[in-house]
Enzyme design. Structure first.
Site, short mmCIF file in Angstrom:
data_model
loop_
_atom_site.label_atom_id
_atom_site.label_comp_id
_atom_site.label_asym_id
_atom_site.label_seq_id
_atom_site.Cartn_x
_atom_site.Cartn_y
_atom_site.Cartn_z
N HIS A 41 -10.39 3.09 -0.86
CA HIS A 41 -10.50 2.63 0.53
C HIS A 41 -11.37 1.38 0.50
O HIS A 41 -12.40 1.29 1.17
CB HIS A 41 -11.09 3.72 1.42
CG HIS A 41 -10.30 3.89 2.69
ND1 HIS A 41 -10.87 4.19 3.89
CD2 HIS A 41 -8.98 3.78 2.93
CE1 HIS A 41 -9.91 4.28 4.82
NE2 HIS A 41 -8.77 4.03 4.26
N HIS B 110 0.83 -1.21 0.00
CA HIS B 110 0.00 0.00 0.00
C HIS B 110 0.86 1.26 0.00
O HIS B 110 0.56 2.22 -0.70
CB HIS B 110 -0.90 -0.04 1.24
CG HIS B 110 -1.88 1.07 1.33
ND1 HIS B 110 -2.95 1.19 0.47
CD2 HIS B 110 -1.96 2.13 2.17
CE1 HIS B 110 -3.65 2.26 0.80
NE2 HIS B 110 -3.07 2.86 1.82
#
Lengths: 761, 229
Positions: free
Chosen positions: A114, A63
């Site tokens: 998200h 990430h």
């Protein structure tokens, strides 16, 4: 009653790490591979302390480090079109790219995912997704002015969609509404592959003066490092490395605390506080605390600046006094920022924070040691070269393999699928499409979003693009559209990415704005699966090539891997955001048909193209063949015509033709407006292909009779096919396709508007 | 040349539509004056708008904390002495919490935030803020709220109706469960008006569904400067 003091494990110090160098460490549980752990030891010349290990694990997670995607994403920088270099004030790599839009104004915008948190905890996951991207925009020195959201869920009728979707929508709305940011556009798509893995991509756009850009760097030895905003709590610990980087099948319950909890009021106050601080020019560097929290902010600031920083971690204000250093470093508590402030400016900085009731604490100082050091109760617990975390993480060239079923998928073109032949059947097909969840009225969702706040919204959903006025003193405006098509991308990732780009580009141009720059959110399955990596590499190549051809740069974006349930990845889903600029917002082109007698023109070529189409999906549940042909030169030409026609007042309405084809575009413009439409199928066209094909590079426009000659002359001169297909009729409240069917608007509206309320209440 | 009256817009932490209210005041022809919740002195304004938003994050209850701010003490004093005060959305909630208006606003009956273009009927055009409308004029302005359901006990509702203090009523579908479709009310004197929908978002053709909202702001201006000859 007194409680016994909590027994805490001793804090692992640098001294201890040197002494007990062979201690076993849980690096695998933190998501680090054996070779990665070995490299950390090599960099430090010893084993890391547990705090350092926590920092490396989050900063080297997929990430934060883009370790699997980096080698591909470089193309966006290498293929920046020459024409775009002048407008690009800040490119990839910063919190968000910044482009010059003239008149001394600049715009910064970015889209971010998200996804995983929104599955575990839909409301909070989506809310903090909005909060995070808004802080990225703020960090550049800009006032956030609008948001868009691109959402994808499992089948609309699936029970779990009934859990996830309402939560996500209330989260996006609740957070954005409380921040006072208009939501001006987005997408809502359903497909079975997103059932265990919804996509929640949020885009934020901000406006700033071109000379007011702020960067994330800690420069000037002696400057103070200030942590301000919310206190640090135990939420989101490990979020970055655990939730975003590893598959989390069937572990939703256990990891629930790893989702951050948002407080939009705190963020609203933080925004106003920051903007006042920026206006007074009180910071030399600034960074928001998002994924990887303090670990990321301190290392990125230090790595980009003078190279050294000393932090007293025990000065960080805590919401939970029992947190240990490792947790403080990994916490993803929301609504926090870190600023670098010279000693001269510190008092003024603190005064503004006090005015807004924002907690601000000096926790460290910039130095030129080249090391990031942290102390905890006087003992050194971190001593690292910051670049090794922020910029020199592992980079992988993951194996790439064309999926074994790709040829079969492309070869199964579905040409034998039964097609409607009569007028009645064409009409029934149209009704079925317009009532299908992907094409139905989205106002069940968008009515939960404030589109008016700030008072500059010129166009909002369901228009082709959202548009806001940059300043109320002028008519300069910006437009934004987001698009993606997972089915097209599954059939051909290179073309699919370009088709998403083309659609967003076309949507912006349809409103009369000139496309200027691109942001992207690349949602894919596991990078450890060669087939997924092939999809990813092809999509990135397609997007980079496409942007180069269209002459608009990629200014930033986000990669989200590991979007899969079990071994089944989602449809590869690059979501593309295109930013455009319009010199005069009063010249915008809306989508609604409102003027009786205006002539309807279809721009572009219609071919027999149904691979990946809504028709094949809705009517036959079929995916196969090839997606529509991409012709980016044609897209440029179409955009030029739409923009010029808007500026010169030659058209009154325009709408992009894409999902569901011409029929759906006509229906949407009629439903948005006040007239019906009488349509004639050209003699050389098959009615079904004419109405439902998804050929790219097309739009419909309504032309006043008085401008018809000028408009068609312009199309002829530029070589854009423009075909008169009908007329708007205020008395005929129906879509009438001559010789085929007549569908009353009332019936159309019932089919279109009933679907989502029936599903979600 | 006449000096334009100074009309204040009070910003609380968490106010959102304050810029829009300032713009509407300006477009109506008044001088728009930003006011800060922490300041007791109201900068010599002659009327005040309490804008929409989520003052203090709506913690506790919408508007419950805002009413105790220093500026609100001055607004309450002014309102009791005849100063025109308009509370929009969250501002309406603040006026109810401050007991300048009766009743309360609760969570929408369908539990969702709602944003839409709303048709209203102006039933009382004798207040400081609605004199520019015809009686029973129908207008369209944006509505956007999560806690917009107007409630009061039956006696209060009957009194409001009997005294003609229902300023605006929803036409068509009731968007939030408000009792008797009430969208806005006034005090007995007609200087304090609370309204759930947002007239400040309907003042420009470019950005609003109409310009029907502008008359709220021109009405108060007319009251303050008198009818131009």
């Amino acid at each position: 009653m007194t409680s016994a003091p909590v027994q805490r494990p001793p804090v692992d110090t640098v001294k201890n790490a040197k002494k007990n160098s062979e201690d076993k460490q849980p690096y695998r549980e933190l998501g680090l591979a054996d070779n990665e752990y070995a490299r950390i030891k090599e960099i430090l010349g010893r084993r890391p302390t547990s705090s350092e290990l926590a920092m490396y694990s989050v900063m080297w997670s997929e990430h934060c480090s883009y370790k699997s995607s980096k080698v591909h994403l470089r193309q966006f920088g290498e293929k920046v079109p020459d024409a775009a270099k002048d407008i690009l004030l800040v490119g990839m790599g910063e919190n968000a790219g910044v482009v010059d839009i003239g008149d001394g104004w600049a715009v910064t915008f970015k889209i971010e995912s998200h996804n995983h948190p929104s599955y575990v905890e839909p409301h909070q996951g989506a809310a903090t997704g909005v909060g995070g991207i808004v802080r990225d925009i703020l960090t550049m020195g800009a006032r956030p002015v609008a948001v868009l959201d691109s959402l994808r869920f499992g089948p609309a009728e699936a029970p779990d969609t009934g859990r996830v979707l309402p939560g996500v929508v209330s989260g996006v709305g609740g957070y954005g509404n409380c921040l006072g940011l208009p939501n001006i556009g987005g997408e809502l798509v359903f497909d079975p592959t997103y059932l265990g893995n919804p996509l929640v991509n949020a885009l934020c756009v901000g406006v700033l003066r071109a000379d007011g850009i702020k960067l994330a760097k800690a420069e000037g030895a002696g400057s103070k490092v200030v942590l301000f905003g919310a206190r640090t709590g135990g939420d989101g610990i490990g979020g970055a490395s655990v939730l975003a980087s590893a598959s989390f099948e069937a572990e939703g319950e256990r990891k629930r605390p790893a989702v951050q909890v948002g407080d939009p009021f705190a963020e609203k106050v933080l925004i106003e506080c920051c903007l006042e601080i920026f206006a007074a020019d009180l910071v030399t560097g600034i960074q928001d605390l998002g994924a990887a929290g303090l670990s990321c902010a301190t290392t990125e600031l230090a790595a980009a600046g003078s190279g050294g920083m000393a932090v007293d971690l025990d000065l960080a204000p805590l919401r939970d006094q029992t947190l240990v250093p490792e947790e403080i470093l990994m916490s993803e508590s929301q609504e926090r920022m870190m600023a670098v402030v010279t000693p001269d400016n510190l008092a003024a900085f603190m005064a503004i924070c006090e005015k807004w009731d924002v907690t601000a604490t000096v926790i460290g100082e910039v130095n030129d040691s080249g090391r990031l050091t942290m102390r905890w109760h006087g003992e050194k617990i971190v001593d690292v070269p910051p670049r090794s975390l922020a910029h020199e993480g592992p980079v992988y060239q993951r194996p790439i393999g064309r999926p074994y079923d790709q040829d079969a998928l492309n070869g199964d073109h579905g040409n034998g699928l039964p097609r409607p032949k009569t007028g009645d059947k064409l009409c029934a097909t149209g009704l079925k499409l317009i009532a299908s969840p992907n094409l139905a009225d989205k106002s069940w969702v968008t009515d939960q979003y404030d589109r008016y706040v700030l008072g500059n919204t010129v166009l909002a959903q369901p228009e082709d693009a959202g548009m806001v006025r940059v300043s109320e003193d002028g008519v300069l405006g910006l437009a934004l559209a987001v698009d993606g098509n997972g089915r097209y991308t599954r059939l051909d990732p290179y073309a699919g990415a370009q088709l998403a780009l083309a659609e967003a580009y076309r949507n912006v141009a349809t409103t009369g704005a000139r496309p200027l720059a691109v942001t992207n959110c690349l949602n894919f399955g596991s990078p450890e699966d060669p087939a997924v990596m092939w999809q990813f590499s092809e999509a990135v190549r397609g997007l980079a090539d496409g942007c180069q051809q269209l002459g608009i740069p990629v200014t930033g974006g986000n990669v989200s891997f590991y979007n899969q349930t079990g071994r089944t990845p989602i449809l590869p889903t690059p979501v593309i955001g295109v930013l455009g600029v319009i010199d005069d917002v009063t010249r915008r082109t809306p989508m609604a048909f409102t003027q009786d007698g205006h002539q309807l023109y279809l721009l572009g070529d219609t071919r027999d193209e149904f691979g990946g189409s809504e028709w094949a999906n809705v009517v036959h549940g079929f995916l196969g063949g090839k997606p529509p042909k991409v012709d980016l030169d044609r897209e440029k030409l179409l955009a030029d015509v739409l923009i010029n026609a808007s500026r010169d007042g030659l058209i009154d309405a325009a709408h992009d033709v894409s999902d569901g084809g011409l029929f759906v575009a006509l229906a949407e413009s009629c439903l948005r407006g006040t007239t019906g439409a009488r349509i004639v199928v050209p003699d050389d066209e098959d009615p079904f292909v004419f109405l439902f094909s998804e050929s790219a590079g097309r739009a419909i426009v309504a032309v006043p009779r008085s401008e018809e000659v000028r408009f068609t002359d312009m199309c002829t001169a530029r070589g854009l096919p423009a075909r008169r297909i009908g007329v708007l009729d205020i008395l005929e409240s129906a879509i009438e396709v001559q010789g085929q069917f007549r569908l009353p608007i009332g019936e159309l509206r019932r089919a279109w508007s009933g679907t989502l309320p029936a599903l979600f209440g | 040349m006449r000096v334009a009256p100074r009309v204040g817009v009070l910003t609380f932490p968490g106010s959102l539509d304050d810029r829009d209210a300032l713009r509407a005041v300006r477009l109506a022809g008044a001088e728009a004056v930003p006011l800060w919740h922490g300041e007791k002195w109201l900068s010599d304004v002659v009327a005040v708008v309490l804008p929409g938003g989520f003052s203090y994050g709506d913690y506790l209850r919408a508007g419950a904390i805002a009413r105790f701010s220093p500026a609100m003490a001055s607004v309450i004093d002014g309102a009791r002495n005849g100063m025109p005060v308009l509370g929009i959305c969250n501002g309406f909630q603040v006026l109810c919490e401050a007991h300048l208006l009766p009743g309360a606003l609760i969570r929408n009956d369908h539990r969702k935030f709602v944003c839409r273009d709303q048709q209203l009927r102006i039933e009382n055009n004798r207040t400081d803020w609605t004199s520019g409308y015809e009686e029973n004029q129908q207008i369209v302005v944006p509505l956007k709220n999560g806690e917009g359901g107007y409630v009061a006990d039956r006696a209060t509702l009957d009194e409001l109706e009997a005294e003609g203090r229902v300023v605006a009523r929803y036409v068509g579908d009731n968007p939030n469960g408000s009792y008797r479709d009430i969208a806005g009310i006034t005090n007995a004197e007609g200087n304090v008006v609370g309204l759930m929908p947002h007239p400040e978002h309907a003042v420009e053709d470019l950005t609003g569904p109409s310009t029907d909202g502008l008359a709220f702001f021109t009405s108060v201006l007319q009251k303050l400067v008198g009818t131009p000859a």
